[in-house]
Motif scaffolding. Structure first.
Motif, mmCIF file in Angstrom:
data_model
loop_
_atom_site.group_PDB
_atom_site.id
_atom_site.type_symbol
_atom_site.label_atom_id
_atom_site.label_comp_id
_atom_site.label_asym_id
_atom_site.label_seq_id
_atom_site.Cartn_x
_atom_site.Cartn_y
_atom_site.Cartn_z
ATOM 1 N N UNK A 61 7.570 7.791 -1.922
ATOM 2 C CA UNK A 61 6.792 8.909 -1.408
ATOM 3 C C UNK A 61 6.139 9.621 -2.584
ATOM 4 N N UNK A 62 4.890 10.009 -2.402
ATOM 5 C CA UNK A 62 4.167 10.821 -3.390
ATOM 6 C C UNK A 62 3.942 12.201 -2.796
ATOM 7 N N UNK A 63 4.164 13.208 -3.611
ATOM 8 C CA UNK A 63 4.080 14.597 -3.166
ATOM 9 C C UNK A 63 2.832 15.239 -3.763
ATOM 10 N N UNK A 64 2.047 15.890 -2.927
ATOM 11 C CA UNK A 64 0.777 16.458 -3.349
ATOM 12 C C UNK A 64 0.861 17.970 -3.517
ATOM 13 N N UNK A 65 1.492 18.622 -2.574
ATOM 14 C CA UNK A 65 1.642 20.082 -2.621
ATOM 15 C C UNK A 65 2.870 20.460 -1.806
ATOM 16 N N UNK A 66 3.370 21.695 -1.956
ATOM 17 C CA UNK A 66 4.517 22.105 -1.139
ATOM 18 C C UNK A 66 4.202 21.903 0.348
ATOM 19 N N UNK A 67 5.178 21.379 1.073
ATOM 20 C CA UNK A 67 4.940 20.965 2.452
ATOM 21 C C UNK A 67 5.262 22.034 3.486
ATOM 22 N N UNK A 68 5.825 23.150 3.071
ATOM 23 C CA UNK A 68 6.092 24.216 4.027
ATOM 24 C C UNK A 68 7.428 24.890 3.802
ATOM 25 N N UNK A 69 7.566 26.000 4.487
ATOM 26 C CA UNK A 69 8.763 26.831 4.413
ATOM 27 C C UNK A 69 9.426 26.907 5.792
ATOM 28 N N UNK A 70 10.559 27.563 5.853
ATOM 29 C CA UNK A 70 11.284 27.722 7.114
ATOM 30 C C UNK A 70 10.340 28.297 8.174
ATOM 31 N N UNK A 71 10.338 27.666 9.333
ATOM 32 C CA UNK A 71 9.492 28.105 10.438
ATOM 33 C C UNK A 71 8.172 27.365 10.531
ATOM 34 N N UNK A 72 7.716 26.785 9.426
ATOM 35 C CA UNK A 72 6.484 25.989 9.451
ATOM 36 C C UNK A 72 6.751 24.668 10.164
ATOM 37 N N UNK A 73 5.670 23.999 10.556
ATOM 38 C CA UNK A 73 5.787 22.690 11.202
ATOM 39 C C UNK A 73 5.134 21.647 10.305
ATOM 40 N N UNK A 74 5.890 20.618 10.001
ATOM 41 C CA UNK A 74 5.397 19.469 9.240
ATOM 42 C C UNK A 74 4.966 18.411 10.243
ATOM 43 N N UNK A 75 3.755 17.892 10.083
ATOM 44 C CA UNK A 75 3.234 16.850 10.969
ATOM 45 C C UNK A 75 3.227 15.524 10.223
ATOM 46 N N UNK A 76 3.446 14.443 10.953
ATOM 47 C CA UNK A 76 3.476 13.120 10.332
ATOM 48 C C UNK A 76 2.768 12.106 11.210
ATOM 49 N N UNK A 77 2.074 11.199 10.543
ATOM 50 C CA UNK A 77 1.435 10.073 11.218
ATOM 51 C C UNK A 77 1.818 8.830 10.441
ATOM 52 N N UNK A 78 2.503 7.917 11.120
ATOM 53 C CA UNK A 78 2.990 6.694 10.483
ATOM 54 C C UNK A 78 2.302 5.499 11.124
ATOM 55 N N UNK A 79 1.793 4.597 10.291
ATOM 56 C CA UNK A 79 1.103 3.415 10.798
ATOM 57 C C UNK A 79 1.713 2.149 10.209
ATOM 58 N N UNK A 80 1.722 1.121 11.009
ATOM 59 C CA UNK A 80 2.122 -0.208 10.548
ATOM 60 C C UNK A 80 0.888 -0.813 9.899
ATOM 61 N N UNK A 81 0.937 -0.988 8.580
ATOM 62 C CA UNK A 81 -0.247 -1.489 7.878
ATOM 63 C C UNK A 81 -0.322 -3.007 7.908
ATOM 64 N N UNK A 82 0.815 -3.687 8.015
ATOM 65 C CA UNK A 82 0.808 -5.149 8.077
ATOM 66 C C UNK A 82 2.193 -5.668 8.436
ATOM 67 N N UNK A 83 2.196 -6.862 8.998
ATOM 68 C CA UNK A 83 3.411 -7.667 9.123
ATOM 69 C C UNK A 83 3.123 -8.933 8.345
ATOM 70 N N UNK A 84 4.046 -9.299 7.474
ATOM 71 C CA UNK A 84 3.839 -10.453 6.609
ATOM 72 C C UNK A 84 3.558 -11.733 7.370
#
Length: 167
Positions: free
Chosen positions: A89-112
């Motif tokens: 994982x690479x971190x760009x900036x602080x992701x939030x504090x208590x009460x904030x909502x972190x959003x995530x989008x995960x994609x399958x980039x490939x299957x070998x």
């Protein structure tokens, strides 16, 4: 609810029912969308998710990279989602504090080519929509691809074409 979302939520419930790491670190993870090869989720940040300076702990984001990558493999109909072979994982900036909502989008980039490895990428954004971190996850899925609870979805994930469709 579409079959793929229903199935992915069932896989997530199995993670929680195990009462292991996921249940301890982010039991309040909410899966909003799951289609074949994609998961969108969010996490309301709680005190136990933060580090000593009051922002979400980087290790938690790495753990989410792992779990969401696994769930993304699940969107392809795999109940058992394999084992990790590489993660980061690479971190760009602080992701939030208590009460904030972190959003995530995960994609399958490939299957070998031999269907032994799955590759995922997860982007994390804050409530303003800014990218705060991103991660990659490689999983060995060779042995889990024949599990009896696996299913096959229609291309859009609306229906189960093979296997048992359980709520």
């Amino acid at each position: 609810m579409a079959a793929c979302l229903r199935f992915t939520k069932r896989v997530w419930r199995s993670f929680l029912d195990n009462k292991g790491h996921d249940a301890q670190c982010f039991p309040n993870l909410v899966i909003h969308k799951a289609t074949p090869g994609l998961v969108e989720a969010s996490l309301k940040i709680e005190q136990y998710n933060t580090n000593r300076v009051g922002v979400i702990h980087g290790g938690l984001i790495l753990s989410l990279t792992d779990t969401l990558g696994s769930l993304t493999v699940g969107t392809k109909g795999q109940f058992m989602t394999g084992v990790s072979t590489d993660i980061g994982t690479s971190f760009i900036r602080p992701a939030g504090r208590v009460g904030d909502v972190l959003h995530a989008k995960s994609v399958l980039t490939a299957i070998g080519e031999r269907k032994q490895l799955a590759y995922t990428r997860t982007d994390f954004t804050n409530t303003a929509g800014e990218l705060v971190a991103y991660g990659y996850h490689t999983k060995y899925i060779g042995k889990s691809s024949s599990h009896p609870s696996n299913v096959k979805f229609s291309d859009d994930g609306e229906k189960v074409l093979e296997g048992e469709d359980i709520d």
